[in-house]
Design an enzyme around this catalytic site. Structure first.
Site, PDB file in Angstrom:
ATOM      1  N   GLY A  13      40.569  15.060  45.517  1.00  0.00           N
ATOM      2  CA  GLY A  13      41.096  13.956  46.332  1.00  0.00           C
ATOM      3  C   GLY A  13      40.141  12.787  46.345  1.00  0.00           C
ATOM      4  O   GLY A  13      39.955  12.132  47.369  1.00  0.00           O
ATOM      5  N   ALA A  14      39.550  12.494  45.173  1.00  0.00           N
ATOM      6  CA  ALA A  14      38.505  11.462  45.098  1.00  0.00           C
ATOM      7  C   ALA A  14      39.079  10.066  44.878  1.00  0.00           C
ATOM      8  O   ALA A  14      38.320   9.101  44.818  1.00  0.00           O
ATOM      9  CB  ALA A  14      37.522  11.808  43.984  1.00  0.00           C
ATOM     10  N   TYR A 157      51.421  20.605  59.608  1.00  0.00           N
ATOM     11  CA  TYR A 157      50.104  20.087  59.217  1.00  0.00           C
ATOM     12  C   TYR A 157      49.006  20.852  59.962  1.00  0.00           C
ATOM     13  O   TYR A 157      48.016  21.288  59.359  1.00  0.00           O
ATOM     14  CB  TYR A 157      49.996  18.580  59.492  1.00  0.00           C
ATOM     15  CG  TYR A 157      48.634  18.022  59.125  1.00  0.00           C
ATOM     16  CD1 TYR A 157      48.236  17.928  57.798  1.00  0.00           C
ATOM     17  CD2 TYR A 157      47.725  17.638  60.113  1.00  0.00           C
ATOM     18  CE1 TYR A 157      46.973  17.447  57.457  1.00  0.00           C
ATOM     19  CE2 TYR A 157      46.466  17.145  59.784  1.00  0.00           C
ATOM     20  CZ  TYR A 157      46.094  17.055  58.454  1.00  0.00           C
ATOM     21  OH  TYR A 157      44.839  16.599  58.115  1.00  0.00           O
ATOM     22  N   PRO A 187      37.206  16.270  60.829  1.00  0.00           N
ATOM     23  CA  PRO A 187      37.266  15.012  61.572  1.00  0.00           C
ATOM     24  C   PRO A 187      38.498  14.886  62.463  1.00  0.00           C
ATOM     25  O   PRO A 187      39.524  15.531  62.233  1.00  0.00           O
ATOM     26  CB  PRO A 187      37.341  13.952  60.460  1.00  0.00           C
ATOM     27  CG  PRO A 187      37.258  14.670  59.163  1.00  0.00           C
ATOM     28  CD  PRO A 187      37.599  16.090  59.423  1.00  0.00           C
TER      29      PRO A 187
HETATM   30  P1  NDP Z   1      43.876   9.732  51.748  1.00  0.00           P
HETATM   31  O1  NDP Z   1      45.357   9.752  51.706  1.00  0.00           O
HETATM   32  O2  NDP Z   1      43.186   8.432  51.747  1.00  0.00           O
HETATM   33  O3  NDP Z   1      43.299  10.623  50.556  1.00  0.00           O
HETATM   34  C1  NDP Z   1      43.882  11.836  50.190  1.00  0.00           C
HETATM   35  C2  NDP Z   1      43.363  12.241  48.827  1.00  0.00           C
HETATM   36  O4  NDP Z   1      43.943  13.521  48.478  1.00  0.00           O
HETATM   37  C3  NDP Z   1      43.756  11.257  47.740  1.00  0.00           C
HETATM   38  O5  NDP Z   1      42.664  11.043  46.887  1.00  0.00           O
HETATM   39  C4  NDP Z   1      44.871  11.974  46.989  1.00  0.00           C
HETATM   40  O6  NDP Z   1      44.829  11.615  45.612  1.00  0.00           O
HETATM   41  C5  NDP Z   1      44.437  13.432  47.154  1.00  0.00           C
HETATM   42  N1  NDP Z   1      45.536  14.351  46.917  1.00  0.00           N
HETATM   43  C6  NDP Z   1      46.673  14.480  47.641  1.00  0.00           C
HETATM   44  N2  NDP Z   1      47.482  15.395  47.059  1.00  0.00           N
HETATM   45  C7  NDP Z   1      46.837  15.845  45.954  1.00  0.00           C
HETATM   46  C8  NDP Z   1      47.148  16.767  44.931  1.00  0.00           C
HETATM   47  N3  NDP Z   1      48.327  17.434  44.934  1.00  0.00           N
HETATM   48  N4  NDP Z   1      46.259  16.983  43.955  1.00  0.00           N
HETATM   49  C9  NDP Z   1      45.079  16.315  43.945  1.00  0.00           C
HETATM   50  N5  NDP Z   1      44.718  15.428  44.865  1.00  0.00           N
HETATM   51  C10 NDP Z   1      45.594  15.185  45.862  1.00  0.00           C
HETATM   52  O7  NDP Z   1      43.493  10.572  53.056  1.00  0.00           O
HETATM   53  P2  NDP Z   1      42.078  11.065  53.631  1.00  0.00           P
HETATM   54  O8  NDP Z   1      40.959  10.584  52.818  1.00  0.00           O
HETATM   55  O9  NDP Z   1      42.095  10.769  55.068  1.00  0.00           O
HETATM   56  O10 NDP Z   1      42.265  12.643  53.465  1.00  0.00           O
HETATM   57  C11 NDP Z   1      41.302  13.483  52.864  1.00  0.00           C
HETATM   58  C12 NDP Z   1      41.265  14.801  53.608  1.00  0.00           C
HETATM   59  O11 NDP Z   1      40.841  14.567  54.935  1.00  0.00           O
HETATM   60  C13 NDP Z   1      42.605  15.528  53.722  1.00  0.00           C
HETATM   61  O12 NDP Z   1      42.394  16.896  53.487  1.00  0.00           O
HETATM   62  C14 NDP Z   1      43.018  15.267  55.156  1.00  0.00           C
HETATM   63  O13 NDP Z   1      43.860  16.285  55.644  1.00  0.00           O
HETATM   64  C15 NDP Z   1      41.670  15.281  55.824  1.00  0.00           C
HETATM   65  N6  NDP Z   1      41.593  14.647  57.132  1.00  0.00           N
HETATM   66  C16 NDP Z   1      41.936  13.333  57.298  1.00  0.00           C
HETATM   67  C17 NDP Z   1      41.841  12.758  58.553  1.00  0.00           C
HETATM   68  C18 NDP Z   1      42.269  11.368  58.828  1.00  0.00           C
HETATM   69  O14 NDP Z   1      42.485  11.013  60.008  1.00  0.00           O
HETATM   70  N7  NDP Z   1      42.379  10.508  57.838  1.00  0.00           N
HETATM   71  C19 NDP Z   1      41.305  13.510  59.693  1.00  0.00           C
HETATM   72  C20 NDP Z   1      40.996  14.878  59.405  1.00  0.00           C
HETATM   73  C21 NDP Z   1      41.108  15.400  58.163  1.00  0.00           C
HETATM   74  P3  NDP Z   1      46.094  11.388  44.650  1.00  0.00           P
HETATM   75  O15 NDP Z   1      47.232  10.923  45.510  1.00  0.00           O
HETATM   76  O16 NDP Z   1      45.603  10.381  43.673  1.00  0.00           O
HETATM   77  O17 NDP Z   1      46.322  12.725  44.012  1.00  0.00           O
HETATM   78  C1  8X3 Z   2      44.006  14.260  60.544  1.00  0.00           C
HETATM   79  C2  8X3 Z   2      43.762  13.994  61.990  1.00  0.00           C
HETATM   80  O1  8X3 Z   2      44.804  14.061  64.300  1.00  0.00           O
HETATM   81  O2  8X3 Z   2      46.173  13.197  62.489  1.00  0.00           O
HETATM   82  O3  8X3 Z   2      43.757  15.570  60.207  1.00  0.00           O
HETATM   83  O4  8X3 Z   2      45.725  15.540  62.648  1.00  0.00           O
HETATM   84  S1  8X3 Z   2      45.190  14.216  62.882  1.00  0.00           S
END
Ligand code: NDP
Ligand code: 8X3
Length: 256
Positions: A13-14, A157, A187
């Protein structure tokens, strides 16, 4: 010398948000990076940005973590110089929808479970045996406050992130004695593309999630991940829960 100098790190997910910020932060600490996601154009841009700093090396890997055969094939045939992965950041993940369970979408459920749970398992299963055979390595899972609490309409989720929490704890038990560390960084609200994805591209609704408060940034979370990864080998940071100051639980949020 940096503790992460020469360390080979795979970040899933980079292409966005926390994963992209983690890639930049790890590169700044001297890590060599394998950056995985589906959007190759985003990975190419990030690779160019990171490699513009002399001495950094990146291998961009177009990868859908939901596709077990693709995960096994691509991670099983990495170029020799990239095979010994020291750090795996299981970050790829998403939420889809915010509906009552009895009104939810099957497609949304499957995408979340396939990505957040099964995808994490497939990547881990492909990478961790090498760590065990080398007697060292570190898995950092990106969980969520949704893995500790359940909030209204968060049902599937939250279930997927509770599963990540259980897998983190299970892995740590199973890997005891191998020298492989397992951490989770969980987070609260982080402003990334997360809510745009959750609301299927509705940017106005997504912006409303963070209105009136100061959320975490992706860099805040990346810093916590890098801190876990850069402890001495005998220190395993089990869990970090990271909130914005304006948030005290999944549902208690201060808005001005
Ligand atoms: P973004 O949507 O900005 O990033 C998500 C990343 O996951 C993207 O790089 C996307 O890349 C990748 N991804 C999604 N599906 C796939 C797949 N099938 N294969 C490979 N890569 C995938 O969100 P965040 O940076 O916020 O999310 C990152 C992590 O943090 C997640 O696990 C999320 O649940 C977690 N998180 C986020 C929070 C928030 O409030 N934002 C809070 C707590 C946790 P691409 O689409 O190019 O494949
Ligand atoms: C992402 C944070 O509060 O939307 O995991 O579930 S929340």
């Amino acid at each position: 010398m940096n503790r992460l100098d020469g360390c080979v790190a795979l970040v899933t997910g980079a292409s966005s948000g926390i994963g992209a910020a983690t890639a930049r932060a790890l590169a700044a600490q001297g890590a060599r990076l394998i950056l995985a996601a589906r959007r190759s154009d985003r990975l190419a841009a990030l690779t160019a940005e990171i490699e513009s700093v002399p001495g950094t090396t990146v291998l961009a890997l177009s990868l859908d973590v939901r596709d077990r055969e693709e995960v096994e094939a691509k991670l099983g045939t990495l170029p020799a110089a990239w095979q010994a992965i020291d750090l795996l950041v299981n970050n790829a993940g998403l939420s889809r929808g915010l509906d009552k369970l009895h009104e939810g979408s099957h497609a949304d459920w499957e995408e979340m479970i396939d990505t957040n749970v099964k995808g994490l398992l497939y990547v881990t299963r492909s990478v961790v045996p090498g760590m065990v055979s080398r007697g060292r390595g570190h898995v950092v899972n990106v969980g969520s406050i949704a893995g500790h609490e359940v909030y209204p309409n968060g049902n599937v989720y939250c279930a997927s992130k509770h599963a990540v929490d259980a897998l983190t704890r299970g892995m740590r038990i199973d890997l005891n004695g191998t020298g492989v560390r397992v951490s989770t960084v969980d987070p609260g609200m982080v402003e990334t593309e997360f809510s745009v994805v959750r609301f299927h591209g509705n940017t106005e609704r997504a912006a409303g999630v963070y209105r009136g408060l100061t959320p975490l940034s992706a860099d805040d979370v990346a810093e916590a991940i890098v801190w876990c990864a850069s402890r001495p080998a005998h220190v395993n940071v089990a869990e970090i829960i990271l909130f914005p100051t304006d948030q005290s639980s999944a549902t208690v949020v201060h808005r001005r």
